[in-house]
Design a protein around this motif. Sequence first.
Motif, PDB file in Angstrom:
ATOM      1  N   PRO A 279       0.812  -1.232   0.000  1.00 49.39           N
ATOM      2  CA  PRO A 279       0.000   0.000   0.000  1.00 49.39           C
ATOM      3  C   PRO A 279       0.838   1.272   0.000  1.00 49.39           C
ATOM      4  N   LEU A 280       2.006   1.234   0.636  1.00 53.70           N
ATOM      5  CA  LEU A 280       2.888   2.396   0.637  1.00 53.70           C
ATOM      6  C   LEU A 280       3.429   2.652  -0.767  1.00 53.70           C
ATOM      7  N   ALA A 281       3.810   1.582  -1.470  1.00 55.15           N
ATOM      8  CA  ALA A 281       4.303   1.734  -2.843  1.00 55.15           C
ATOM      9  C   ALA A 281       3.199   2.243  -3.768  1.00 55.15           C
ATOM     10  N   LEU A 282       1.978   1.786  -3.534  1.00 54.38           N
ATOM     11  CA  LEU A 282       0.856   2.241  -4.353  1.00 54.38           C
ATOM     12  C   LEU A 282       0.544   3.719  -4.133  1.00 54.38           C
ATOM     13  N   ALA A 283       0.941   4.249  -2.975  1.00 52.46           N
ATOM     14  CA  ALA A 283       0.650   5.645  -2.651  1.00 52.46           C
ATOM     15  C   ALA A 283       1.706   6.610  -3.178  1.00 52.46           C
ATOM     16  N   LEU A 284       2.755   6.110  -3.814  1.00 45.58           N
ATOM     17  CA  LEU A 284       3.791   6.999  -4.347  1.00 45.58           C
ATOM     18  C   LEU A 284       3.216   7.869  -5.467  1.00 45.58           C
ATOM     19  N   PRO A 285       3.812   9.034  -5.690  1.00 50.49           N
ATOM     20  CA  PRO A 285       3.259   9.967  -6.687  1.00 50.49           C
ATOM     21  C   PRO A 285       3.511   9.512  -8.122  1.00 50.49           C
ATOM     22  N   ALA A 286       2.998  10.273  -9.066  1.00 50.42           N
ATOM     23  CA  ALA A 286       3.177   9.984 -10.491  1.00 50.42           C
ATOM     24  C   ALA A 286       4.665   9.878 -10.817  1.00 50.42           C
ATOM     25  N   GLY A 287       4.974   8.942 -11.681  1.00 53.89           N
ATOM     26  CA  GLY A 287       6.360   8.681 -12.040  1.00 53.89           C
ATOM     27  C   GLY A 287       6.932   7.456 -11.374  1.00 53.89           C
ATOM     28  N   TYR A 288       6.197   6.941 -10.367  1.00 57.38           N
ATOM     29  CA  TYR A 288       6.658   5.760  -9.639  1.00 57.38           C
ATOM     30  C   TYR A 288       5.699   4.580  -9.813  1.00 57.38           C
ATOM     31  N   GLU A 289       5.044   4.515 -10.968  1.00 58.88           N
ATOM     32  CA  GLU A 289       4.034   3.473 -11.189  1.00 58.88           C
ATOM     33  C   GLU A 289       4.613   2.061 -11.171  1.00 58.88           C
ATOM     34  N   LEU A 290       5.897   1.915 -11.472  1.00 59.12           N
ATOM     35  CA  LEU A 290       6.500   0.581 -11.487  1.00 59.12           C
ATOM     36  C   LEU A 290       6.901   0.091 -10.097  1.00 59.12           C
ATOM     37  N   ALA A 291       6.944   0.990  -9.126  1.00 59.73           N
ATOM     38  CA  ALA A 291       7.419   0.608  -7.790  1.00 59.73           C
ATOM     39  C   ALA A 291       6.619  -0.543  -7.179  1.00 59.73           C
ATOM     40  N   PRO A 292       5.268  -0.561  -7.262  1.00 59.29           N
ATOM     41  CA  PRO A 292       4.547  -1.706  -6.699  1.00 59.29           C
ATOM     42  C   PRO A 292       4.946  -3.033  -7.338  1.00 59.29           C
TER      43      PRO A 292
END
Length: 334
Positions: A279-292
Amino acid sequence: MMPSKEWVQRHQIAVYAVSVLLAVGIGLARPAAAPAFERLITPVLAVLLYVTFLEIPFGRFRAAFTNGRFMAGALGLNFLVVPIVVYGLTRVLPQEPVLLVGAFMVLLTPCIDYVIPFTDLADGDAEQLTAATPALLVLQLLLLPGYLWLFMGSRIAAAVDPEPFLEAFLLLIALPLTLAWLTEQGATRSATGRRWQAAMGWLPVPMMGATLLVVIASQLPRVQDSIGRIAAVVPVYVAFLVVMPLVGRVAAGLLRLNTGESRALVFTSVTRNSLVVLPLALALPAGYELAPAVVVTQTLVELTGMVILTRVVPAWLVPDTPQPISTVDIAENE
């Protein structure tokens, strides 16, 4: 007829494999279903943790928490040694912020859920490990932003919203733990409570399978065109699975822990908080869509490693302590 707990545990790897294959099939064939699966992540995780916590006898919980040497080992490994190892291993990654933040998030946060059944499968001290989970979770809440700032700079640390972690603590730790304690109290007072607790005993493996299903099915459609970039983190995850059990074994020896505690220390040093940190990775801002997806990839690598470690740790890394042969035994054999 409901399968027994023992049967389900013996076949858990098959359950996980089917869940992963089904999730991949759904993710590729029905990408439009991803948002629905994503909404299921938190409730499914909460049920997984509830049935996991039910495995722990709370009557001995306080005694387990007061084991200072084990607690020192678990906290020292996870929050002093692991960050050094992670920083070194990630130097080989492409220096893309989206890859680095996903890898740091998952590798710097120790697992507090399925590490418990895997430790139990290796005949480790699962009670001791469960007693450490509140401290492990609180410290990762406090320290992760600082580690991200240290390794990546202030920009990414500022982008991390603490609200998802607070929500994770309340919904995924405090609530399931309280309900598990109330269930155990009820089981000591009524036959209905005992039947409920027994029925829940076979659920940890199916719920882990359900968790993998909803997580992968929700994330795969987002990242299927970026698999090559995400694959770059796999060697780092594999290296972590090799290095940390050895480090954990050395630490257990230095602390003079018994066999069960040593195995538990090995598992807490290597298993990561991939599903709860999602859930923390999903809450990252635009530009971090691959993090989850970088986080979820660690789950898949780690589960494969757990299949190996549940056998390697008791058989080779931390074998049973041989019983000394007494002079009486020698005389009887003669």
